[in-house]
Enzyme design. Structure first.
Site, PDB file in Angstrom:
ATOM      1  N   LYS A 226       0.831  -1.216   0.000  1.00 18.07           N
ATOM      2  CA  LYS A 226       0.000   0.000   0.000  1.00 18.07           C
ATOM      3  C   LYS A 226       0.862   1.262   0.000  1.00 18.07           C
ATOM      4  CE  LYS A 226      -2.453   2.801   3.356  1.00 18.07           C
ATOM      5  NZ  LYS A 226      -1.406   3.420   4.184  1.00 18.07           N
ATOM      6  N   ASN A 227       1.848   1.320   0.896  1.00 20.75           N
ATOM      7  CA  ASN A 227       2.577   2.586   1.025  1.00 20.75           C
ATOM      8  C   ASN A 227       3.556   2.839  -0.124  1.00 20.75           C
ATOM      9  OD1 ASN A 227       1.075   3.321   3.196  1.00 20.75           O
ATOM     10  ND2 ASN A 227       2.579   2.707   4.743  1.00 20.75           N
TER      11      ASN A 227
ATOM     12  N   CYS B 274      -5.181   8.587   8.439  1.00 22.04           N
ATOM     13  CA  CYS B 274      -5.432   8.113   9.798  1.00 22.04           C
ATOM     14  C   CYS B 274      -5.080   9.182  10.827  1.00 22.04           C
ATOM     15  CB  CYS B 274      -4.593   6.866  10.073  1.00 22.04           C
ATOM     16  SG  CYS B 274      -5.127   5.431   9.141  1.00 22.04           S
TER      17      CYS B 274
ATOM     18  N   ARG C  79       0.447  15.227  12.519  1.00 22.22           N
ATOM     19  CA  ARG C  79       1.217  14.695  11.374  1.00 22.22           C
ATOM     20  C   ARG C  79       1.605  15.859  10.461  1.00 22.22           C
ATOM     21  NH1 ARG C  79      -1.649   9.386   8.967  1.00 22.22           N
ATOM     22  NH2 ARG C  79       0.453   8.965   8.212  1.00 22.22           N
TER      23      ARG C  79
ATOM     24  N   GLN D 287       8.603  19.169   6.793  1.00 23.45           N
ATOM     25  CA  GLN D 287       9.837  18.720   6.133  1.00 23.45           C
ATOM     26  C   GLN D 287       9.650  18.600   4.613  1.00 23.45           C
ATOM     27  OE1 GLN D 287      12.804  18.499   7.906  1.00 23.45           O
ATOM     28  NE2 GLN D 287      11.393  19.430   9.373  1.00 23.45           N
TER      29      GLN D 287
ATOM     30  N   ASP E 241       3.607   0.789  12.077  1.00 24.06           N
ATOM     31  CA  ASP E 241       2.361   0.256  11.498  1.00 24.06           C
ATOM     32  C   ASP E 241       2.030  -1.151  11.985  1.00 24.06           C
ATOM     33  OD1 ASP E 241       2.191   2.604  10.125  1.00 24.06           O
ATOM     34  OD2 ASP E 241       3.032   1.817   8.269  1.00 24.06           O
TER      35      ASP E 241
ATOM     36  N   ILE F 253       7.386   6.961  16.944  1.00 24.55           N
ATOM     37  CA  ILE F 253       7.060   7.661  15.688  1.00 24.55           C
ATOM     38  C   ILE F 253       5.766   8.448  15.856  1.00 24.55           C
ATOM     39  CG2 ILE F 253       6.706   7.396  13.186  1.00 24.55           C
ATOM     40  CD1 ILE F 253       9.430   6.284  13.974  1.00 24.55           C
TER      41      ILE F 253
ATOM     42  N   ARG G 117      -9.041   0.520   3.396  1.00 25.81           N
ATOM     43  CA  ARG G 117      -8.050   1.419   2.786  1.00 25.81           C
ATOM     44  C   ARG G 117      -6.718   0.707   2.579  1.00 25.81           C
ATOM     45  NH1 ARG G 117      -6.694   5.973   6.167  1.00 25.81           N
ATOM     46  NH2 ARG G 117      -5.058   5.940   4.610  1.00 25.81           N
TER      47      ARG G 117
HETATM   48  N1  EPU Z   1       7.018  14.318  10.566  1.00 26.70           N
HETATM   49  C1  EPU Z   1       7.255  15.644  10.824  1.00 26.70           C
HETATM   50  N2  EPU Z   1       7.303  16.515   9.770  1.00 26.70           N
HETATM   51  C2  EPU Z   1       7.121  16.105   8.493  1.00 26.70           C
HETATM   52  C3  EPU Z   1       6.876  14.754   8.232  1.00 26.70           C
HETATM   53  C4  EPU Z   1       6.825  13.879   9.285  1.00 26.70           C
HETATM   54  O1  EPU Z   1       7.411  16.051  11.966  1.00 26.70           O
HETATM   55  O2  EPU Z   1       7.190  16.954   7.592  1.00 26.70           O
HETATM   56  C5  EPU Z   1       6.986  13.356  11.674  1.00 26.70           C
HETATM   57  C6  EPU Z   1       5.628  12.656  11.791  1.00 26.70           C
HETATM   58  O3  EPU Z   1       4.728  13.416  12.553  1.00 26.70           O
HETATM   59  C7  EPU Z   1       6.016  11.348  12.439  1.00 26.70           C
HETATM   60  C8  EPU Z   1       7.386  11.070  11.846  1.00 26.70           C
HETATM   61  O4  EPU Z   1       7.871  12.313  11.359  1.00 26.70           O
HETATM   62  O5  EPU Z   1       6.161  11.522  13.826  1.00 26.70           O
HETATM   63  C9  EPU Z   1       7.402  10.074  10.722  1.00 26.70           C
HETATM   64  O6  EPU Z   1       6.434  10.440   9.748  1.00 26.70           O
HETATM   65  P1  EPU Z   1       6.565  10.031   8.223  1.00 26.70           P
HETATM   66  O7  EPU Z   1       6.614  11.283   7.423  1.00 26.70           O
HETATM   67  O8  EPU Z   1       7.655   9.048   8.041  1.00 26.70           O
HETATM   68  O9  EPU Z   1       5.173   9.357   7.961  1.00 26.70           O
HETATM   69  P2  EPU Z   1       4.295   9.443   6.673  1.00 26.70           P
HETATM   70  O10 EPU Z   1       5.181   9.489   5.486  1.00 26.70           O
HETATM   71  O11 EPU Z   1       3.270  10.492   6.798  1.00 26.70           O
HETATM   72  C10 EPU Z   1       4.238   6.902   6.228  1.00 26.70           C
HETATM   73  C11 EPU Z   1       3.178   5.879   6.081  1.00 26.70           C
HETATM   74  C12 EPU Z   1       2.566   5.571   7.435  1.00 26.70           C
HETATM   75  C13 EPU Z   1       3.659   5.131   8.389  1.00 26.70           C
HETATM   76  C14 EPU Z   1       4.766   6.179   8.453  1.00 26.70           C
HETATM   77  C15 EPU Z   1       5.942   5.767   9.297  1.00 26.70           C
HETATM   78  C16 EPU Z   1       2.299   6.376   3.894  1.00 26.70           C
HETATM   79  C17 EPU Z   1       1.204   6.896   3.080  1.00 26.70           C
HETATM   80  N3  EPU Z   1       2.132   6.392   5.203  1.00 26.70           N
HETATM   81  O12 EPU Z   1       3.582   8.054   6.723  1.00 26.70           O
HETATM   82  O13 EPU Z   1       1.671   4.492   7.206  1.00 26.70           O
HETATM   83  O14 EPU Z   1       3.116   4.947   9.660  1.00 26.70           O
HETATM   84  O15 EPU Z   1       5.246   6.455   7.126  1.00 26.70           O
HETATM   85  O16 EPU Z   1       6.504   4.614   8.795  1.00 26.70           O
HETATM   86  O17 EPU Z   1       3.316   5.923   3.388  1.00 26.70           O
HETATM   87  C18 EPU Z   1      -0.171   3.126   7.648  1.00 26.70           C
HETATM   88  O18 EPU Z   1       0.146   2.483   6.640  1.00 26.70           O
HETATM   89  O19 EPU Z   1      -1.027   2.742   8.475  1.00 26.70           O
HETATM   90  C19 EPU Z   1       0.494   4.400   7.903  1.00 26.70           C
HETATM   91  C20 EPU Z   1       0.014   5.307   8.746  1.00 26.70           C
END
Ligand code: EPU
Length: 428
Positions: free
Chosen positions: A22-23, A116, A121, A125, A304, A326, A396
């Site tokens: 999915k991701n 979610c 979130r 960055q 996850d 995280i 989803r």
């Molecule tokens: N963060 C920041 N600033 C940013 C981006 C992230 O502070 O600009 C923080 C977030 O708040 C979090 C940490 O950095 O504490 C990591 O966030 P990350 O950006 O890695 O998460 P994401 O890219 O939004 C993806 C997956 C998530 C998974 C996370 C961590 C997708 C669409 N989502 O989210 O998947 O939990 O990486 O591995 O790829 C799921 O599949 O259930 C899911 C939530």
């Protein structure tokens, strides 16, 4: 609207095939925007997030067609249409339209993403990266406006290791002039998968999967064919289910190296796991021993899988501490597990799980995707029937979860909710 019913107590046996990740899927689809000719992706999972992103690609003028196992995307007639509202709000990954449209059109308007609710979130960055590449970024009434005269390569250090920011910056940087270096990049397998697709399209990327990614921008990208990697989180979820109720379960289409942290923890608990080339054989053992887990960026224990793992810990003897570094508030499943008789308390960013307990079927609500998976694990273990609402979340991210679990011998089915149940669900 439907709910999910699980009658617990049945052993799992047989094999389950893991779907495409999915991701990865949610980034590969927007990445296709960058090409000037058709992209074919093999093995995309049939989940609602993929459906929503396909519709968004069509909204901006793309053609998306399912052809057997393949999805064919023709991006040649896409235009930089603003997407401030509507479907972009349904999922988190719509933020990849920012990087991809910025890369191709040098402008984009994208509503702030949904997804979610796991606590805050931010996407600071991602924005820091786009600005470093020369884009002007503003937030106007809940939509992000991005515009650049030209994108220029830059050295970008991520203050937080972020999967989304790493991929989003890659999407824009492959079309920037000159060299981009992303430091403190995330290393998740999905990042390598996206880099592989972009490289097949003609991008020049080195170091994906390490914490320094180097990109040399190119003038144009063209279509290609790409096969998606298997979903390590879906694979991990079935592995946890097999550890909970499996006599002998074969998990097929998995890259065991992607799951090392989970497999190590399950082995510590006493679960028997055989790791083959692209398969795992999992056997439940009794009794299970409690362990502590701490979620970390890859290759650490994935956030996850923290929620489904917590359900398994209720069956282990002793006290297990689950700490999520995280998403420190990713604990909405705990109240629901407590309704099922789990002995868990949350302290700060940790959940303290005492076991073993006998779980009892109850009416519970999935507040997010992996909370839903946690409740299915608990339902398989519980006495009697567990009724899970919030099925939209589970759909989803898990392709054919009901059919896959039925094939393994679980008694699980969907039922239409009554008007009264829908009203109660919406007010809860
Ligand atoms: N963060 C920041 N600033 C940013 C981006 C992230 O502070 O600009 C923080 C977030 O708040 C979090 C940490 O950095 O504490 C990591 O966030 P990350 O950006 O890695 O998460 P994401 O890219 O939004 C993806 C997956 C998530 C998974 C996370 C961590 C997708 C669409 N989502 O989210 O998947 O939990 O990486 O591995 O790829 C799921 O599949 O259930 C899911 C939530």
């Amino acid at each position: 609207m439907e709910k999910l019913l699980v009658e617990g107590g049945h052993s799992l046996n047989g094999s389950v095939r893991v779907s495409g990740a999915k991701n990865s899927a949610v980034a590969l689809l927007p990445a296709a925007i960058l090409a000037e000719s058709p992209v074919t992706i093999e093995g995309l999972p049939n989940i609602s997030d993929v459906g929503t992103l396909s519709q968004l690609l069509e909204e901006i003028g793309g053609t998306v067609q399912k052809q057997g196992q393949d999805v064919y995307i023709d991006p040649s007639r896409m235009i930089s249409m603003p997407l401030p509202n509507g479907k972009v709000k349904k999922l988190r990954a719509s933020y990849y339209f920012m990087g991809a449209m910025l890369g191709r059109f040098k402008k984009a308007v994208i509503g702030l993403p949904g997804g979610c609710h796991l606590g805050p979130r931010p996407i600071d960055q991602h924005i820091k990266g786009f600005e470093a590449l020369g884009a002007e970024v503003t937030n106007e009434q809940g939509a992000i406006y991005l515009r650049a005269e030209e994108l220029r390569g830059a050295r970008i250090y991520l203050d937080v290791v972020s999967v989304g920011a790493t991929i989003n910056i890659m999407l824009a940087a492959v079309k920037a002039k000159g060299k981009t270096i992303i430091e403190n990049a995330a290393k998740e397998p999905e990042i390598i998968d996206v880099a592989t697709l972009l490289t097949s399209m003609g991008a020049k990327i080195k170091g994906a999967g390490t914490d320094v990614i180097r990109i040399e921008g190119v003038e144009s990208l063209s279509g290609c064919r790409h096969t998606i990697i298997p979903d390590r989180i879906e694979a991990g979820t079935y592995t946890i289910m097999a550890a909970a109720k499996g006599e002998e379960v074969l998990i097929d289409n998995v890259i065991p190296q992607h799951l090392e942290s989970l497999l190590a923890k399950l082995r510590e608990m006493g679960v028997t796991i055989e790791s083959l080339n692209d398969q795992l054989i999992v056997r439940r053992s009794n009794p299970l021993k409690s362990v502590d887990i701490k979620t970390l960026v890859h290759p650490g224990f994935p956030t996850d899988l923290q929620q489904p793992f917590t359900s398994l810990l209720t069956q282990a003897s002793g006290t297990g501490v689950v700490t999520d570094t995280i998403y420190q508030a990713r604990f909405k499943h705990i109240d629901e597990l407590r309704r099922m008789n789990a002995d868990i308390k949350v302290e700060g960013s940790s959940a303290i799980v005492n076991g073993p307990v006998v779980l009892e079927g109850a009416k519970v609500k999935a507040s997010d995707l992996r909370a839903g998976a946690a409740l299915v694990v608990a339902g398989l273990l519980a006495n009697g029937v567990t009724e899970i609402t919030g099925l939209d979340h589970i759909d989803r991210g898990y392709e054919n979860i009901v059919e896959k679990l039925q094939d393994l011998g679980a008694n699980i089915w969907r039922e239409k909710m009554t008007e009264a149940e829908i009203e109660q669900f919406q007010n809860s």
